[in-house]
Design a protein around this motif. Structure first.
Motif, PDB file in Angstrom:
ATOM      1  N   SER A  51      37.763  41.048  41.081  1.00 39.91           N
ATOM      2  CA  SER A  51      37.558  39.617  40.889  1.00 39.91           C
ATOM      3  C   SER A  51      38.137  39.096  39.589  1.00 39.91           C
ATOM      4  O   SER A  51      38.399  37.907  39.461  1.00 39.91           O
ATOM      5  CB  SER A  51      36.055  39.319  40.869  1.00 39.91           C
ATOM      6  OG  SER A  51      35.453  39.914  39.735  1.00 39.91           O
ATOM      7  N   ALA A  52      38.324  39.983  38.590  1.00 43.73           N
ATOM      8  CA  ALA A  52      38.615  39.539  37.233  1.00 43.73           C
ATOM      9  C   ALA A  52      37.531  38.531  36.825  1.00 43.73           C
ATOM     10  O   ALA A  52      36.357  38.725  37.135  1.00 43.73           O
ATOM     11  CB  ALA A  52      40.024  38.985  37.124  1.00 43.73           C
ATOM     12  N   SER A  53      37.899  37.415  36.194  1.00 45.28           N
ATOM     13  CA  SER A  53      36.874  36.525  35.635  1.00 45.28           C
ATOM     14  C   SER A  53      36.147  35.670  36.660  1.00 45.28           C
ATOM     15  O   SER A  53      35.242  34.909  36.291  1.00 45.28           O
ATOM     16  CB  SER A  53      37.496  35.633  34.560  1.00 45.28           C
ATOM     17  OG  SER A  53      37.819  36.410  33.433  1.00 45.28           O
ATOM     18  N   VAL A  54      36.483  35.778  37.935  1.00 46.17           N
ATOM     19  CA  VAL A  54      35.639  35.170  38.968  1.00 46.17           C
ATOM     20  C   VAL A  54      34.218  35.736  38.850  1.00 46.17           C
ATOM     21  O   VAL A  54      33.236  35.059  39.164  1.00 46.17           O
ATOM     22  CB  VAL A  54      36.244  35.427  40.366  1.00 46.17           C
ATOM     23  CG1 VAL A  54      35.230  35.175  41.474  1.00 46.17           C
ATOM     24  CG2 VAL A  54      37.476  34.540  40.563  1.00 46.17           C
ATOM     25  N   ALA A  55      34.110  36.970  38.346  1.00 43.71           N
ATOM     26  CA  ALA A  55      32.802  37.591  38.146  1.00 43.71           C
ATOM     27  C   ALA A  55      31.902  36.742  37.264  1.00 43.71           C
ATOM     28  O   ALA A  55      30.669  36.750  37.413  1.00 43.71           O
ATOM     29  CB  ALA A  55      32.970  38.976  37.521  1.00 43.71           C
TER      30      ALA A  55
END
Length: 386
Positions: A103-107
């Motif tokens: 997700s990268a920064s979608v997290a």
């Protein structure tokens, strides 16, 4: 369950131009992870009439071709829901309906939802409390006495450089901490340095989300993965397992380490589109959702947040969500390498785009990040026929 580590984030050659689509589809096989189980009551998305993507979209004063954009950003998945019904679903490269993608920064937006739930449940008394009341930090360091709200809004005042083009930047050091280099993730955020007065500057800072993860773990006395499994994965009917990357101490990489399928990523967008309600049940407090996707201070307005020392054109910031300029109330979870959960409340649309855009971070230019162009592209999809 923890998967035995075979490499570190540093071994992936992030932000060097190296292709990443063979990595992002199988992080659970490459790095240490903890697993979240599929829901005992899975909810498959209903499918409606399939709508073709627009052949072109407008960006920067020119018409551009959809096919070229999807290829140029190494797109792996594109999922479009309208009124909670799948209207388009495409997979490319190593993507697929059962593939858990990084997700990268979608997290960060998932972490924000969990903080809201923890506040509602009384684990966190108030977001006006200092985060250091829950998480041990060094006296006088960046997070000593800073409110949880300022951290949620990337406004703690911590010194930070999120420059993906600079191997000496803080984000590279934080990535190194995921492998235990220089200490654990908790050690890293505990000693960060203050630069400005809290609540005055929105500076995008992945360290903020990492300490929010520590807050969740300490306030609930549970791991982030365990808490998310119960509070989001189960009630939202997630149909596939999910995985969090973890550091050697077992702490989740909350700033970037969540891995889900495109269909399961979409559940957070739909949950927030419906003000925290899922299938008639309030999962995240409605007021928390509204506060999360609303600009509440001048330094959070579109064009004011700083990313890597540059102002973020056309977007503002909420509680770990990016907020689009304009009057449609659009908001998005955004991650490096072109990961998006985009929501347009006016057209009742949620779109997930998962990617491995190999040029990402090789310069500071929009031409290599492609984020503003992606927003223009997603807006075109959402607004077609409206």
């Amino acid at each position: 369950m923890t998967v035995q580590k075979r490499m570190t984030l540093a071994d992936l050659g992030l932000f060097t131009g190296a292709p990443q689509h063979e990595h992002f589809c199988r992080m659970k096989d490459l790095l240490d992870t903890c697993e979240m189980t599929p829901s005992a009551n899975p909810y498959p998305w209903p499918r409606g009439e399939m709508t073709p993507l627009p052949e072109t979209y407008d960006y920067d004063g020119a018409s551009r071709r959809t096919r070229e954009f999807l290829a140029g950003t190494d797109t792996a998945a594109l999922l479009v829901l309208v009124d909670g019904v799948i209207r388009h679903e495409s997979y490319f490269l190593t993507g697929g309906p059962d593939v858990q993608w990084l997700s990268a920064s979608v997290a960060k937006s998932f972490v924000s939802a969990l903080v809201g739930i923890a506040v509602e449940e009384g684990h966190i008394t108030s977001i006006d409390e200092p985060i250091s009341s829950y998480v041990p930090v060094q006296p006088g360091s960046a997070y000593d006495g800073v409110s949880i709200k300022d951290v949620l809004q990337m406004s703690s005042g911590a010194r930070w450089n999120e420059d993906y083009n600079d191997p000496a930047s803080d984000i590279f050091q934080l990535n190194a901490a995921t492998a235990g280099i220089g200490g654990t993730l908790d050690d890293f955020v505990a000693r960060m340095v203050r630069e400005s007065e809290p609540g005055t500057v929105c500076r995008y800072n992945s360290g903020e989300t990492q300490i929010l993860g520590a807050l969740l773990a300490r306030a609930t006395n549970r791991s982030v993965a365990d808490y998310m499994d119960e509070k989001l994965c189960e009630p939202l009917g997630m149909t596939s397992a999910g995985y969090w990357l973890v550091d050697p101490a077992g702490r989740e990489v909350t700033f970037a380490g969540l891995n889900l399928t495109a269909r399961d990523f979409a559940r957070l967008g739909e949950l927030y589109r419906n003000e925290g309600v899922w299938q008639g049940r309030q999962i995240v407090p409605a007021q928390w959702v509204r506060d999360s996707v609303t600009v509440t201070a001048p330094h959070l307005r579109p064009g004011r947040p700083l990313v890597g020392g540059q102002q973020a054109d056309g977007v503002g910031y909420g509680y770990q969500w990016w907020l689009m300029a304009g009057d449609r109330g659009e908001f998005s979870a955004v991650g490096v390498y072109n990961q998006f959960i985009y929501v347009d409340p006016v057209s009742r649309t949620t779109i997930v785009k998962l990617s491995a855009s190999r040029e990402y971070g090789t310069s500071l230019d929009e031409a290599t990040s492609g984020e503003l162009e992606t927003i223009a592209f997603l807006r075109t999809i959402a607004q077609q026929g409206h």
